[in-house]
Design a protein around this motif. Structure first.
Motif, PDB file in Angstrom:
ATOM      1  N   GLY A 160       0.819  -1.209   0.000  1.00  0.00           N
ATOM      2  CA  GLY A 160       0.000   0.000   0.000  1.00  0.00           C
ATOM      3  C   GLY A 160       0.855   1.262   0.000  1.00  0.00           C
ATOM      4  N   ALA A 161       0.656   2.115  -0.995  1.00  0.00           N
ATOM      5  CA  ALA A 161       1.433   3.353  -1.114  1.00  0.00           C
ATOM      6  C   ALA A 161       0.560   4.538  -0.673  1.00  0.00           C
ATOM      7  N   PRO A 162       1.128   5.485   0.091  1.00  0.00           N
ATOM      8  CA  PRO A 162       0.339   6.651   0.499  1.00  0.00           C
ATOM      9  C   PRO A 162       0.049   7.600  -0.669  1.00  0.00           C
ATOM     10  N   VAL A 186      -6.810   1.483   4.458  1.00  0.00           N
ATOM     11  CA  VAL A 186      -7.393   0.712   3.351  1.00  0.00           C
ATOM     12  C   VAL A 186      -6.938   1.366   2.055  1.00  0.00           C
ATOM     13  N   GLN A 187      -6.627   0.544   1.058  1.00  0.00           N
ATOM     14  CA  GLN A 187      -6.133   1.104  -0.206  1.00  0.00           C
ATOM     15  C   GLN A 187      -7.169   0.933  -1.326  1.00  0.00           C
ATOM     16  N   THR A 188      -7.146   1.869  -2.240  1.00  0.00           N
ATOM     17  CA  THR A 188      -7.930   1.761  -3.471  1.00  0.00           C
ATOM     18  C   THR A 188      -6.990   1.264  -4.567  1.00  0.00           C
ATOM     19  N   MET A 189      -7.407   0.182  -5.255  1.00  0.00           N
ATOM     20  CA  MET A 189      -6.592  -0.314  -6.362  1.00  0.00           C
ATOM     21  C   MET A 189      -6.759   0.626  -7.553  1.00  0.00           C
ATOM     22  N   ILE A 190      -5.648   1.111  -8.060  1.00  0.00           N
ATOM     23  CA  ILE A 190      -5.664   2.075  -9.164  1.00  0.00           C
ATOM     24  C   ILE A 190      -4.850   1.527 -10.329  1.00  0.00           C
ATOM     25  N   TYR A 205     -10.413   0.516  -8.933  1.00  0.00           N
ATOM     26  CA  TYR A 205     -10.948  -0.846  -8.964  1.00  0.00           C
ATOM     27  C   TYR A 205     -11.260  -1.404  -7.574  1.00  0.00           C
ATOM     28  N   GLY A 206     -11.792  -0.594  -6.687  1.00  0.00           N
ATOM     29  CA  GLY A 206     -12.240  -1.123  -5.403  1.00  0.00           C
ATOM     30  C   GLY A 206     -11.187  -1.097  -4.313  1.00  0.00           C
ATOM     31  N   GLU A 207     -11.612  -1.523  -3.112  1.00  0.00           N
ATOM     32  CA  GLU A 207     -10.765  -1.433  -1.923  1.00  0.00           C
ATOM     33  C   GLU A 207     -10.064  -2.747  -1.596  1.00  0.00           C
TER      34      GLU A 207
END
Length: 218
Positions: A160-162, A186-190, A205-207
């Motif tokens: 997970g990148a900030p 929680v990360q959002t897929m980009i 593309y979601g969490e």
């Protein structure tokens, strides 16, 4: 971290077939990706105490406070890259090497960076024993990428990148794709596609949940 005696039984193979079915039902449809999940002995990449859990669709701890990603996540990120055989793919976060093996299986020329020295040493040795030989496996800071081998057809970030590191965008070919989970808890897929030298197209593309992407070397 890995077994000294590695056995891949028909029971393991059966569990992998079931795992690939689960990953497919969750939305991964790329045949090469599903074939890789069916083929690669995931239990080899985990501590022997987790062997019974290796074919659950879950993330599990590995060395250096890191995790081996959930198979669905591995499949989903790989599918988003739309890899063609021979594509140059940069992987940020070698980790256990499982994602690296999947990338190799789908035909990518893999360049991979790991920031944890302990993991880097173990995984480099281990992958070659299994017959997976990335073009380059480096100990270093993933935020910087590998400019000396750029440009890449795809870049995959497995932590997970900030924020989205600018050096990674700069290392994409025109038409190249960066797949990165962005966020704190929680990360959002980009997925970012480079359209021109200066124009990038971004889609979410979601969490998901990943361990954090760490800066600087040990």
């Amino acid at each position: 971290m890995y077994f000294s005696i590695m056995k891949d039984t028909t029971r393991h193979q059966g569990k992998r077939r079931l795992l690939a079915q689960i990953v497919e039902k969750k939305g991964v449809s790329n045949t090469a990706v599903l074939d890789a999940i069916r083929k690669i002995p995931r239990h080899f990449f985990m501590d022997s105490s987790f062997e019974d859990h290796a074919y659950q669709d879950k993330a599990f701890p590995i060395a250096a406070d890191q995790t081996i990603s959930q198979p669905f996540t591995v499949g989903f990120q790989t599918e988003l890259l739309e890899i063609k055989k021979g594509d140059k793919i940069l992987e940020i976060g070698t980790g256990s090497g499982y994602q690296t093996a999947v990338l190799c299986e789908v035909g990518a020329k893999v360049y991979s960076i790991e920031r944890q020295q302990e993991l880097f040493r173990k995984t480099k040795n281990f992958l070659s024993k299994l017959g997976y030989r990335p073009k380059r496996l480096t100990f270093g800071d993933g935020y910087l990428g590998m400019p000396e081998f750029a440009p890449f057809d795809g870049i995959i970030v497995t932590a997970g990148a900030p924020y989205i590191p600018k050096p990674l965008l700069a290392q994409l070919k025109i038409g190249g794709k960066l797949v990165i989970p962005v966020g704190d808890e929680v990360q959002t897929m980009i997925r970012i596609v480079r359209k021109t030298q200066t124009d990038f197209e971004k889609k979410e593309y979601g969490e998901f949940r990943f361990v954090p992407l760490l800066e600087d070397k040990n």
